[in-house]
Design a protein around this motif. Structure first.
Motif, PDB file in Angstrom:
ATOM      1  N   THR A 121       0.815  -1.224   0.000  1.00 41.34           N
ATOM      2  CA  THR A 121       0.000   0.000   0.000  1.00 41.34           C
ATOM      3  C   THR A 121       0.850   1.276   0.000  1.00 41.34           C
ATOM      4  OG1 THR A 121      -0.136  -0.061   2.413  1.00 41.34           O
ATOM      5  CG2 THR A 121      -1.951  -1.099   1.189  1.00 41.34           C
ATOM      6  N   ALA A 122       2.143   1.155  -0.160  1.00 41.57           N
ATOM      7  CA  ALA A 122       3.037   2.309  -0.024  1.00 41.57           C
ATOM      8  C   ALA A 122       2.696   3.438  -0.998  1.00 41.57           C
ATOM      9  CB  ALA A 122       4.492   1.877  -0.202  1.00 41.57           C
ATOM     10  N   VAL A 123       2.580   3.137  -2.274  1.00 38.96           N
ATOM     11  CA  VAL A 123       2.316   4.192  -3.258  1.00 38.96           C
ATOM     12  C   VAL A 123       0.919   4.777  -3.033  1.00 38.96           C
ATOM     13  CG1 VAL A 123       2.071   4.731  -5.715  1.00 38.96           C
ATOM     14  CG2 VAL A 123       3.928   3.240  -4.940  1.00 38.96           C
ATOM     15  N   GLU A 124      -0.056   3.932  -2.738  1.00 37.92           N
ATOM     16  CA  GLU A 124      -1.412   4.421  -2.463  1.00 37.92           C
ATOM     17  C   GLU A 124      -1.416   5.368  -1.264  1.00 37.92           C
ATOM     18  OE1 GLU A 124      -5.870   2.727  -1.433  1.00 37.92           O
ATOM     19  OE2 GLU A 124      -4.303   1.325  -1.993  1.00 37.92           O
ATOM     20  N   ASN A 125      -0.712   4.991  -0.210  1.00 37.72           N
ATOM     21  CA  ASN A 125      -0.645   5.841   0.984  1.00 37.72           C
ATOM     22  C   ASN A 125       0.064   7.159   0.696  1.00 37.72           C
ATOM     23  OD1 ASN A 125      -2.012   3.925   2.457  1.00 37.72           O
ATOM     24  ND2 ASN A 125      -0.190   3.093   3.426  1.00 37.72           N
ATOM     25  N   MET A 126       1.127   7.108  -0.091  1.00 35.70           N
ATOM     26  CA  MET A 126       1.836   8.345  -0.423  1.00 35.70           C
ATOM     27  C   MET A 126       0.970   9.245  -1.299  1.00 35.70           C
ATOM     28  SD  MET A 126       5.816   7.270  -0.927  1.00 35.70           S
ATOM     29  CE  MET A 126       5.555   5.776  -1.856  1.00 35.70           C
ATOM     30  N   MET A 127       0.312   8.672  -2.283  1.00 30.81           N
ATOM     31  CA  MET A 127      -0.521   9.483  -3.167  1.00 30.81           C
ATOM     32  C   MET A 127      -1.704  10.090  -2.422  1.00 30.81           C
ATOM     33  SD  MET A 127       0.940   9.815  -5.995  1.00 30.81           S
ATOM     34  CE  MET A 127      -0.372  10.537  -6.971  1.00 30.81           C
ATOM     35  N   ALA A 128      -2.155   9.433  -1.370  1.00 31.67           N
ATOM     36  CA  ALA A 128      -3.252   9.982  -0.570  1.00 31.67           C
ATOM     37  C   ALA A 128      -2.824  11.245   0.173  1.00 31.67           C
ATOM     38  CB  ALA A 128      -3.748   8.931   0.420  1.00 31.67           C
ATOM     39  N   LEU A 129      -1.545  11.394   0.400  1.00 33.08           N
ATOM     40  CA  LEU A 129      -1.030  12.570   1.098  1.00 33.08           C
ATOM     41  C   LEU A 129      -0.780  13.753   0.166  1.00 33.08           C
ATOM     42  CD1 LEU A 129       1.542  10.772   3.418  1.00 33.08           C
ATOM     43  CD2 LEU A 129      -0.694  11.683   4.061  1.00 33.08           C
ATOM     44  N   VAL A 130      -0.776  13.503  -1.122  1.00 37.25           N
ATOM     45  CA  VAL A 130      -0.477  14.531  -2.102  1.00 37.25           C
ATOM     46  C   VAL A 130      -1.654  15.498  -2.236  1.00 37.25           C
ATOM     47  CG1 VAL A 130      -0.086  14.922  -4.572  1.00 37.25           C
ATOM     48  CG2 VAL A 130       1.124  13.086  -3.390  1.00 37.25           C
ATOM     49  N   THR A 131      -1.328  16.779  -2.214  1.00 37.54           N
ATOM     50  CA  THR A 131      -2.312  17.827  -2.490  1.00 37.54           C
ATOM     51  C   THR A 131      -1.823  18.597  -3.705  1.00 37.54           C
ATOM     52  OG1 THR A 131      -1.244  19.539  -1.155  1.00 37.54           O
ATOM     53  CG2 THR A 131      -2.771  18.040  -0.013  1.00 37.54           C
TER      54      THR A 131
END
Length: 190
Positions: A121-131
């Motif tokens: 889930t690393a990329v999904e979690n990182m992309m969720a933090l992107v604004t």
């Protein structure tokens, strides 16, 4: 230990909520410079192929590895259409990353070393933090040895409030120095 688990679960839930709100999933190009890491490479590539965030391309840049790394890359290239293999003369990790950058088509770039791996889930979690204001996202990382595992951070909380000139300097450091990536961290640059 119980607090860390609860904190991670809450983080994962928040990421899921943010991801559901995103209408278009931006492509992430994962660039992996490879030199003589054949013993670790299967685990690395498997962890990238298994990402829950599906809009990715995986660019494997073989830097004339003397081991069987190129054979592993070619095998995976046949198995997954998201994988692109670049085979170059040995020029070092910086040139390998730059080759990947030139070839990538994603809106985001993620660097992963060939002897590292990501949680699924690393990329999904990182992309969720992107604004829309996010320029760079640098994560914490774990060092996992046969005898122990521990978490490392690049910055303390006080360091996260960058001035504009410091952001520019940080981006330059991500590309011009190997100090970030040599520590096995995932660096996403947008």
């Amino acid at each position: 230990m119980e607090y860390a688990y609860k904190h991670y679960s809450a983080f994962e839930k928040d990421c899921t909520i943010v991801m559901e709100r995103k209408k278009v999933l931006e492509k992430v190009s994962i660039i992996v410079p490879i030199y003589n890491v054949g013993v670790f490479l299967e685990q690395c590539i498997q962890s990238l192929v298994n990402q829950t965030y599906q809009n990715i391309e995986i660019i494997l840049v073989n830097d004339e590895s003397p081991d069987h790394s190129l054979e592993i890359c070619r095998k995976w290239e046949k198995l997954d259409s998201r994988i692109i293999v670049i085979d170059q003369k040995n020029q070092g990790v910086s040139v390998a990353r730059n080759q990947g950058i030139q070839r990538c088509s994603g809106q985001w770039i993620c660097f992963v070393d060939g002897d590292d791996w990501l949680e699924e889930t690393a990329v999904e979690n990182m992309m969720a933090l992107v604004t829309e204001d996010t320029d760079v996202l640098i994560t914490d990382y774990y060092i996992d040895t046969p005898t122990r595992c521990w978490k490392e951070s690049f910055f303390t909380l006080e360091d996260h409030d960058f001035k504009p000139t410091e952001k520019i300097e940080l981006i330059k450091n991500c590309f011009l120095k190997t100090s970030f990536s040599n520590k096995g961290a995932v660096t996403m640059v947008g």
